[in-house]
Design a protein around this motif. Structure first.
Motif, PDB file in Angstrom:
ATOM      1  N   THR A  34       1.467  -7.606  -0.965  1.00  0.00           N
ATOM      2  CA  THR A  34       0.832  -6.596  -1.812  1.00  0.00           C
ATOM      3  C   THR A  34      -0.674  -6.680  -1.562  1.00  0.00           C
ATOM      4  O   THR A  34      -1.149  -7.583  -0.863  1.00  0.00           O
ATOM      5  N   VAL A  35      -1.419  -5.781  -2.155  1.00  0.00           N
ATOM      6  CA  VAL A  35      -2.877  -5.778  -1.956  1.00  0.00           C
ATOM      7  C   VAL A  35      -3.482  -7.119  -2.384  1.00  0.00           C
ATOM      8  O   VAL A  35      -4.285  -7.715  -1.655  1.00  0.00           O
ATOM      9  N   GLU A  36      -3.047  -7.580  -3.550  1.00  0.00           N
ATOM     10  CA  GLU A  36      -3.603  -8.837  -4.052  1.00  0.00           C
ATOM     11  C   GLU A  36      -3.243 -10.013  -3.136  1.00  0.00           C
ATOM     12  O   GLU A  36      -4.089 -10.857  -2.810  1.00  0.00           O
TER      13      GLU A  36
ATOM     14  N   PRO B 137      -0.022  -4.167   6.141  1.00  0.00           N
ATOM     15  CA  PRO B 137       0.473  -2.827   5.818  1.00  0.00           C
ATOM     16  C   PRO B 137      -0.686  -1.924   5.381  1.00  0.00           C
ATOM     17  O   PRO B 137      -1.719  -2.423   4.901  1.00  0.00           O
ATOM     18  N   PRO B 138      -0.540  -0.613   5.527  1.00  0.00           N
ATOM     19  CA  PRO B 138      -1.648   0.318   5.272  1.00  0.00           C
ATOM     20  C   PRO B 138      -2.178   0.302   3.837  1.00  0.00           C
ATOM     21  O   PRO B 138      -3.338   0.621   3.616  1.00  0.00           O
ATOM     22  N   THR B 139      -1.350  -0.087   2.870  1.00  0.00           N
ATOM     23  CA  THR B 139      -1.840  -0.150   1.484  1.00  0.00           C
ATOM     24  C   THR B 139      -2.991  -1.148   1.358  1.00  0.00           C
ATOM     25  O   THR B 139      -3.788  -1.058   0.427  1.00  0.00           O
ATOM     26  N   SER B 140      -3.064  -2.102   2.272  1.00  0.00           N
ATOM     27  CA  SER B 140      -4.119  -3.115   2.201  1.00  0.00           C
ATOM     28  C   SER B 140      -5.281  -2.859   3.171  1.00  0.00           C
ATOM     29  O   SER B 140      -6.195  -3.672   3.251  1.00  0.00           O
TER      30      SER B 140
ATOM     31  N   LEU C  94       1.818   8.199   8.808  1.00  0.00           N
ATOM     32  CA  LEU C  94       0.416   7.789   8.776  1.00  0.00           C
ATOM     33  C   LEU C  94      -0.221   8.336  10.059  1.00  0.00           C
ATOM     34  O   LEU C  94       0.174   7.943  11.160  1.00  0.00           O
TER      35      LEU C  94
END
Ligand code: PGA
Length: 251
Positions: A15-17, A43-46, A78
């Motif tokens: 996850t981002v965190e 991953p792109p979320t990060s 993406l």
């Protein structure tokens, strides 16, 4: 000579965190090894948070995939421009993309052309399946994947390309190829085909990586081979100490 190159493919993890925590753990060790080109592919979320954390360092950011169009009605994809906003590198044609998400030599070629047209540095993945390996088709399969992926690409941009030879049966299995065999394929199939596409001088400058169950124990045996210039690291790139150990082995 070719600068060693080590990229971490985080796949669909963090996850981002969690990504921010891992980058904080990785950075001191990665910062210390300037002689190796180091890249992480979250991953792109990060992308946003990781690109900020890497901004003051020379550690590169890479994507794990892209779609070749710049924008449009392509739900869930993406685009090359979106990747380009954050990343310098992009993994193309990973075996999981080919086997699970229907990527073919033709779509890999479109992605390679789009990445290069937008000034990204593609990490092209090739490699044979277990069945292809056992039936003696490794050379034919890898040669075809390299040739098709590079169709229509000009020699003038070819030095940006990094090729990762990743036998599919070695990915995530704990069963790495033998360094000698991986080197033979890298030299006699990958680099030979690069030379047929771009000429021997340019082919000699293109980095070829090995990927598939690399860890900090076996990394040095791969990186000491004549035609293996680094690694594409999956599972071991999620542990700071392992990944830094692999980067150290490449230095
Ligand atoms: P692995 O994956 O290091 O977990 O075997 C390599 C890859 O998929 O690039």
């Amino acid at each position: 000579m070719r600068k060693p190159f080590v990229a971490g493919n985080w796949k669909m993890n963090k996850t981002v965190e969690q990504a921010a925590l891992l980058v904080a753990d990785l950075l001191p060790g990665l910062e210390a090894v300037k002689t190796v080109e180091r890249v992480i592919c979250p991953p792109p979320t990060s992308f946003m948070v990781v690109s900020r954390l890497l901004a003051a360092s020379d550690v590169g950011l890479g994507a794990q995939n892209l779609f070749w169009e710049e924008s449009g009605a392509y739900t869930g994809e993406l685009s090359v421009l979106m990747v380009k906003e954050f990343c310098k590198f992009v993994i193309i044609g990973h075996s999981e993309r080919r086997s699970l998400f229907g990527e073919t030599d033709d779509t890999v070629n479109l992605k390679m052309k789009s990445a290069l047209a937008h000034d990204l540095f593609p990490i092209l993945c090739v490699g044979e399946s277990l069945e292809e390996n056992e039936s003696g088709q490794t050379g034919t399969v890898v040669a075809r994947q390299v040739k098709k992926a590079l169709e229509g690409i000009e020699a003038g941009v070819a030095e940006k390309i990094v090729v990762a030879y990743e036998p599919v049966w070695a990915i995530g299995t704990g069963k790495a190829a033998s360094p000698e065999t991986a080197n033979e394929i890298s030299r006699d199939v990958v680099r030979k085909n690069l030379a047929e596409c771009f000429g021997a001088n340019i082919a000699a400058k293109i980095r070829i990586l090995y990927g598939g169950s690399v860890n900090k124990q076996n990394a040095a045996d791969f990186f000491s081979q004549s035609d293996i210039d680094g690694g594409l690291i999956g599972g071991a790139s999620l542990k700071a100490e392992e990944f830094v150990g692999i980067v150290d082995a490449a230095a």
